[in-house]
Each structure stands twice: as C-alpha cells, then as structure tokens.
Design a protein around this motif. Structure first.
Motif, PDB file in Angstrom:
ATOM      1  N   VAL A 105     -86.652  36.659   3.375  1.00 36.37           N
ATOM      2  CA  VAL A 105     -86.900  37.381   2.344  1.00 36.37           C
ATOM      3  C   VAL A 105     -88.063  38.010   2.761  1.00 36.37           C
ATOM      4  O   VAL A 105     -88.098  39.394   2.569  1.00 36.37           O
ATOM      5  CB  VAL A 105     -87.884  36.211   1.453  1.00 36.37           C
ATOM      6  N   GLN A 106     -88.969  37.994   3.801  1.00 38.36           N
ATOM      7  CA  GLN A 106     -90.036  38.641   3.953  1.00 38.36           C
ATOM      8  C   GLN A 106     -89.483  39.738   4.725  1.00 38.36           C
ATOM      9  O   GLN A 106     -89.774  41.364   4.401  1.00 38.36           O
ATOM     10  CB  GLN A 106     -90.966  38.145   5.408  1.00 38.36           C
ATOM     11  N   THR A 107     -88.124  39.761   5.412  1.00 35.63           N
ATOM     12  CA  THR A 107     -87.703  41.275   6.136  1.00 35.63           C
ATOM     13  C   THR A 107     -86.960  42.147   5.320  1.00 35.63           C
ATOM     14  O   THR A 107     -86.950  43.295   4.849  1.00 35.63           O
ATOM     15  CB  THR A 107     -85.357  40.428   6.844  1.00 35.63           C
TER      16      THR A 107
ATOM     17  N   ASP B  72     -95.304  39.341  -0.350  1.00 32.82           N
ATOM     18  CA  ASP B  72     -95.652  38.373   0.193  1.00 32.82           C
ATOM     19  C   ASP B  72     -94.585  37.396   0.100  1.00 32.82           C
ATOM     20  O   ASP B  72     -94.162  37.561  -0.796  1.00 32.82           O
ATOM     21  CB  ASP B  72     -97.318  38.156  -0.186  1.00 32.82           C
ATOM     22  N   VAL B  73     -94.455  35.885   0.298  1.00 29.22           N
ATOM     23  CA  VAL B  73     -93.832  35.223  -0.207  1.00 29.22           C
ATOM     24  C   VAL B  73     -94.685  34.284  -0.605  1.00 29.22           C
ATOM     25  O   VAL B  73     -94.940  33.105   0.523  1.00 29.22           O
ATOM     26  CB  VAL B  73     -93.024  34.641   0.525  1.00 29.22           C
ATOM     27  N   PRO B  74     -95.130  33.556  -1.552  1.00 29.93           N
ATOM     28  CA  PRO B  74     -96.332  32.915  -2.011  1.00 29.93           C
ATOM     29  C   PRO B  74     -95.648  31.270  -2.054  1.00 29.93           C
ATOM     30  O   PRO B  74     -96.209  30.445  -1.828  1.00 29.93           O
ATOM     31  CB  PRO B  74     -96.607  33.103  -2.998  1.00 29.93           C
TER      32      PRO B  74
ATOM     33  N   ALA C  18     -90.967  36.626  -4.310  1.00 33.46           N
ATOM     34  CA  ALA C  18     -92.089  37.710  -3.754  1.00 33.46           C
ATOM     35  C   ALA C  18     -92.477  38.513  -4.462  1.00 33.46           C
ATOM     36  O   ALA C  18     -92.510  38.742  -5.700  1.00 33.46           O
ATOM     37  CB  ALA C  18     -90.885  38.686  -2.673  1.00 33.46           C
ATOM     38  N   LYS C  19     -93.915  38.730  -3.678  1.00 24.98           N
ATOM     39  CA  LYS C  19     -94.487  39.080  -5.197  1.00 24.98           C
ATOM     40  C   LYS C  19     -95.122  40.736  -3.863  1.00 24.98           C
ATOM     41  O   LYS C  19     -95.660  40.121  -2.301  1.00 24.98           O
ATOM     42  CB  LYS C  19     -95.450  37.983  -5.185  1.00 24.98           C
TER      43      LYS C  19
END
Length: 174
Positions: free
Chosen positions: A74-76, A118-120, A138-139
């Motif tokens: 998800v970050q990628t 960011d992925v909180p 994802a925020k």
C-alpha cells in the motif's frame, strides 16, 4: 501302578496344556503385530499433535510477515506515480492487481508533488485460510482511502483488492 497312572495323567495334562499353547501362538503373533501397528500409529498421531500445537506460532509469523508485505504494498502504490507500478509492484502483487491499479485505483492526485500517504491501519479480517483478507486505510493530509486486500500466503503476493468508500471517522475529504 498308582504312581504310573498319576504320571501318565500328569503327562497328558501337560501335553494338553502344551498343545493349547502352541495353538495360541498364531493368535499371539497377530496380537503382537497389531500392537506394533497401534504403537506406530500413536507415534504418528503424536507428531501430528505436536505439529498442530506448534502451528499457531508459525501461523502468527506468517500473518505478521504478510501484514508487513501488505503495508509495504500500500505504501508503494500510494506514494508512487502510476507509470512506475509495473516495476515497483512486481513481486508484491499479481499482474491482475497491478493492471487494476494502473487503470482504476490510482490515487486521485497524480502530480509529481502529490501528497504523501501514510498507512495508519492494516486490519486483518481472516487469518486462517491460505488467503488472508485485510482492511487497509491509507491517509494523507487531503483524503483517506480504504481498501480490502486479499493476500495469498502461498504465492506471497496481493491477489485481489477493491476500494471502499469511507464514512465516519476517516472521512475527511473536502
């Protein structure tokens, strides 16, 4: 004469006992073979039980590794331009998911200076199949996006995903 009759009688009784014992030997051999087979099966069952008892720890490690890979995935894709997806997501996701992302699920801000996501939250929905199901948020400063992601632990990659609409606490889109 009385002694000889007594000796003959005792000999016949002993011969009868011996005959019965010799007839019992095949049955005893069968019982011994069955007992050995039962012992072997019990040892196999014990090994299986030990494996089952120890498997939650290995399953926990699998889930932990999978969760970190989903987070990295998800970050990628959230923080890179859509054009780099085929290269940057290779090994993290199936070709179907990469194509799906490239065509429909790319973040709405596509400029080179787009917001950092960011992925909180990476929540696990199903932990016991070979396919783990995650809910991922994802925020960024501008918006929050939710995805359901299916991760295949055998292939070690994301095999399916869909975007969800957010209502409530994470709904900060203007």
């Amino acid at each position: 004469m009385k002694n000889s009759r007594l000796i003959i009688f005792a000999s016949l009784v002993l011969a009868g006992i011996l005959l019965v014992q010799f007839n019992q030997m095949p049955n005893l051999d069968k019982q011994l073979g069955q007992a050995r087979a039962d012992l072997k099966q019990a040892k196999v069952n014990q090994v299986k039980s030990q494996t089952i008892v120890s498997s939650p720890k290995s399953r926990q490690e699998t889930v932990s590794n999978s969760t970190s890979r989903v987070n990295k995935f998800v970050q990628t894709f959230s923080n890179q331009p859509t054009s780099s997806y085929p290269d940057s997501l290779k090994g993290l996701a199936s070709q179907k998911v990469i194509n799906q992302l490239t065509q429909t699920f790319a973040p709405s801000v596509t400029f080179s200076d787009k917001a950092h996501y960011d992925v909180p939250l990476v929540g696990l929905k199903n932990a016991w199949g070979s396919d783990l199901e995650y809910l991922v948020i994802a925020k960024s400063d501008v918006q929050s996006v939710a995805y359901t992601i299916t991760y295949d632990t055998d292939e070690k990659q994301v095999t399916d995903m869909s975007r969800l609409t957010l209502k409530g606490a994470f709904d900060n889109e203007k």
